[in-house]
Design an enzyme around this catalytic site. Structure first.
Site, short mmCIF file in Angstrom:
data_model
loop_
_atom_site.label_atom_id
_atom_site.label_comp_id
_atom_site.label_asym_id
_atom_site.label_seq_id
_atom_site.Cartn_x
_atom_site.Cartn_y
_atom_site.Cartn_z
N ALA A 124 0.86 -1.20 0.00
CA ALA A 124 0.00 0.00 0.00
C ALA A 124 0.89 1.24 0.00
O ALA A 124 2.08 1.17 0.30
CB ALA A 124 -0.93 0.01 1.21
N PHE A 125 0.30 2.38 -0.33
CA PHE A 125 1.09 3.60 -0.48
C PHE A 125 1.77 4.03 0.81
O PHE A 125 2.73 4.79 0.79
CB PHE A 125 0.22 4.73 -1.03
CG PHE A 125 -0.57 5.48 0.00
CD1 PHE A 125 -0.05 6.60 0.63
CD2 PHE A 125 -1.85 5.06 0.36
CE1 PHE A 125 -0.77 7.29 1.58
CE2 PHE A 125 -2.58 5.74 1.30
CZ PHE A 125 -2.04 6.86 1.92
N LYS A 126 1.27 3.53 1.94
CA LYS A 126 1.85 3.89 3.23
C LYS A 126 3.36 3.60 3.28
O LYS A 126 4.09 4.28 3.98
CB LYS A 126 1.16 3.14 4.37
CG LYS A 126 -0.36 3.27 4.44
CD LYS A 126 -0.80 4.64 4.87
CE LYS A 126 -2.25 4.73 5.34
NZ LYS A 126 -3.28 4.36 4.39
N ASP A 127 3.81 2.58 2.55
CA ASP A 127 5.23 2.23 2.57
C ASP A 127 6.11 3.40 2.11
O ASP A 127 7.23 3.55 2.59
CB ASP A 127 5.51 1.04 1.63
CG ASP A 127 4.98 -0.28 2.19
OD1 ASP A 127 5.01 -0.47 3.41
OD2 ASP A 127 4.53 -1.12 1.38
N MET A 130 6.45 5.64 5.15
CA MET A 130 6.86 4.98 6.38
C MET A 130 8.30 4.49 6.32
O MET A 130 9.04 4.56 7.30
CB MET A 130 5.92 3.81 6.65
CG MET A 130 5.82 3.43 8.09
SD MET A 130 5.07 4.70 9.11
CE MET A 130 3.34 4.38 8.83
#
Ligand SMILES: *Cc1c(COP(=O)(O)O)cnc(C)c1O
Length: 486
Positions: A124-127, A130
């Site tokens: 997901a784009f969170k990577d 993060m």
């Protein structure tokens, strides 16, 4: 003056960060990052926005994702990180991605594009933010010889991304709260099967908003916050929003910016990802419209249409990472669009706490509508969009991205000459039930995730209760000298 045009000869200035509620100290980049939430309950924003010149932006054409990231981030990190250190962190952060372009653009239709932000380790784009944030924090804490305890609420993807990015770090414990039985099996297993003694996963008996409220109450308990050196990695953390501005630059330049505008539609929950687009615009990127796309949890759509921001019960949808009623980062936009009126933000947030809502004054509403559109995509429309992309473009999309594409098509029809980029926020394999329902096929996990369903799970179920959560943290988290966040 909130803007400052940078030329190549400028020395690196130290941007300072202030709170949207106007009653917390002004901090450096590292301090604001380690603090997460400001002491007055507000969110940190830069005192001024560095503006990249047209030539600088034009020069991004043909550059790698990492090179663009360095140029975009450097003016914001001030004196806290030198160029070589930042460069090393960027290389390490994106080294684990499964696509050489990091965030490739795919074409879906005439002038319609999907920005694939799901090639990181947790799909997901969170990577993208993060992986970088973990390096920033680790570096700052090592420099200080201190320990931090990250507490975070997740609707599924943030937790997995944080656990993957932070596991094994010695100066940081990570406590993640997800709504019990309300995330997909893949999302849950990404969190509960990760190895690392510094990782603590809590299934909270409540909704995402309950989990977020618990995290906020931990922060507001000052003695506890100081004892454990609490820090946050939710999208309220400025460093995350900042890291997400980069892919607006790379994608817009690939489609002809700065010589022509590019519009975006963003599947939205907590308003972090789309806020990053607005920041990129403030930095000089010619963005046309910014489209907020929600699922049936449509507080932002109602706010833009009716001028009233009002919470209602959470609906569970097939795009669970957007099953959110309070869009925390919206506070940052309201602060900016109201001319940085901290008193008005304090009044609005007090009203939200007391009577579950507030009104957007006419000038504020007009300012919002001047830049943003907002559309709700129903559950049926989401499924239909997944099927349409599969049938007509051979593209397998996840339900969050489908929410965005459905809204993006509608807005593109209004302005067909401006390229429309929809942010592809997750990999279809993360939500196999929704995909199977829509097209009758179960997308396989990418090969690097084989074994996810064989590993043992570790998590603790806790009631929706701050005292119980504090007891858990006390029992689990080892304490070094706690970081003192401002
Ligand atoms: C987190 C998330 C969103 C929402 O992003 P916000 O920054 O909270 O608006 C959308 N899609 C997916 C897949 C996510 O994980």
């Amino acid at each position: 003056m909130l803007e400052r045009v940078l030329t190549n000869d400028d020395p690196v200035q130290s941007v300072k960060y202030l709170s949207t509620r106007g009653e917390a100290p002004v901090l450096s980049f590292n301090e604001a990052m380690l603090a997460g939430l400001a002491r007055d309950g507000g969110l940190y924003l830069p005192e001024s926005y560095p503006v990249l010149s047209r030539e600088t932006i034009a020069g991004f054409a043909g550059k790698s994702y990492g090179e663009v990231a360095k140029a975009v981030l450097l003016p914001f990190v001030g004196a806290d990180l030198d160029e070589a250190t930042l460069e090393g962190m960027i290389a390490a952060a994106y080294g684990s991605f499964r696509h050489e372009a990091i965030a490739p653009l795919a074409q879906l239709g005439d002038n319609l594009f999907v920005l694939e932000l799901f090639h990181g380790p947790t799909l997901a784009f969170k990577d993208l933010a993060m992986q970088l944030l973990a390096r920033f924090m680790d570096h700052a804490l090592k420099q200080r010889g201190q320990h931090a305890t990250i507490v975070g609420a997740t609707s599924g993807d943030t937790g997995a991304a944080a656990i993957e990015a932070f596991r094994g770090l010695r100066n940081i414990d990570v406590v993640i709260f997800y709504p019990h039985q309300r995330v997909s099996d893949v999302q849950r297993r990404q969190m509960t099967t990760a190895e690392g003694e510094n990782i603590h996963v809590v299934a909270l008996e409540g909704t995402f908003d309950d989990a977020q409220a618990i995290v906020k109450s931990l922060f507001n308990h000052t003695a506890f916050r100081d004892e454990f050196g609490l820090s946050g990695v939710n999208s309220i953390n400025w460093a995350r929003v900042l890291a997400q501005t980069v892919y607006y630059f790379t994608s817009a330049v690939a489609l002809g910016a700065p010589y022509r505008p590019v519009s975006y539609t963003v599947p939205t929950g907590n308003f972090g990802d789309i806020l990053a687009g607005w920041i990129a615009k403030r930095m000089g990127l010619p963005i046309g419209r910014l489209g907020i796309a929600t699922n049936e949890n449509d507080i932002l759509v109602r706010a833009l249409h009716d001028g009233v921001y009002e919470t209602r019960g959470v609906q569970h949808t097939q795009s669970p990472s957007m099953d959110i009623q309070v869009s925390s980062n919206f506070e940052r936009l309201l602060f900016e669009l109201s001319g940085r009126d901290a008193a008005s933000i304090r009044a609005k947030m007090a009203s939200l706490g007391q009577s579950r809502g507030f009104t957007l004054e006419a000038p504020l509403l007009a300012a919002l509508r001047a830049e943003f559109d907002a559309d709700r995509t129903s559950e049926q429309e989401t499924a239909t969009e997944i099927a349409r992309c599969w049938d007509r473009s051979d593209m397998l999309i996840d339900p969050h991205t489908a929410v965005g594409i459905h809204a993006g098509r509608r807005r593109l029809a209004e302005r067909p000459a401006t390229p429309m980029v929809v942010l592809g926020t997750a990999h279809a394999a993360k939500f196999p039930d929704a995909i199977e329902k829509a097209i009758g096929l179960r997308p396989p996990l990418p090969h690097h995730m084989a074994g996810l369903f064989d590993r043992p799970e570790r998590f603790t179920v806790l009631p929706n209760d701050t005292a119980a959560v504090e007891t858990f943290i006390r029992a689990r988290v080892g304490r070094g000298p706690a970081v003192k966040t401002a």
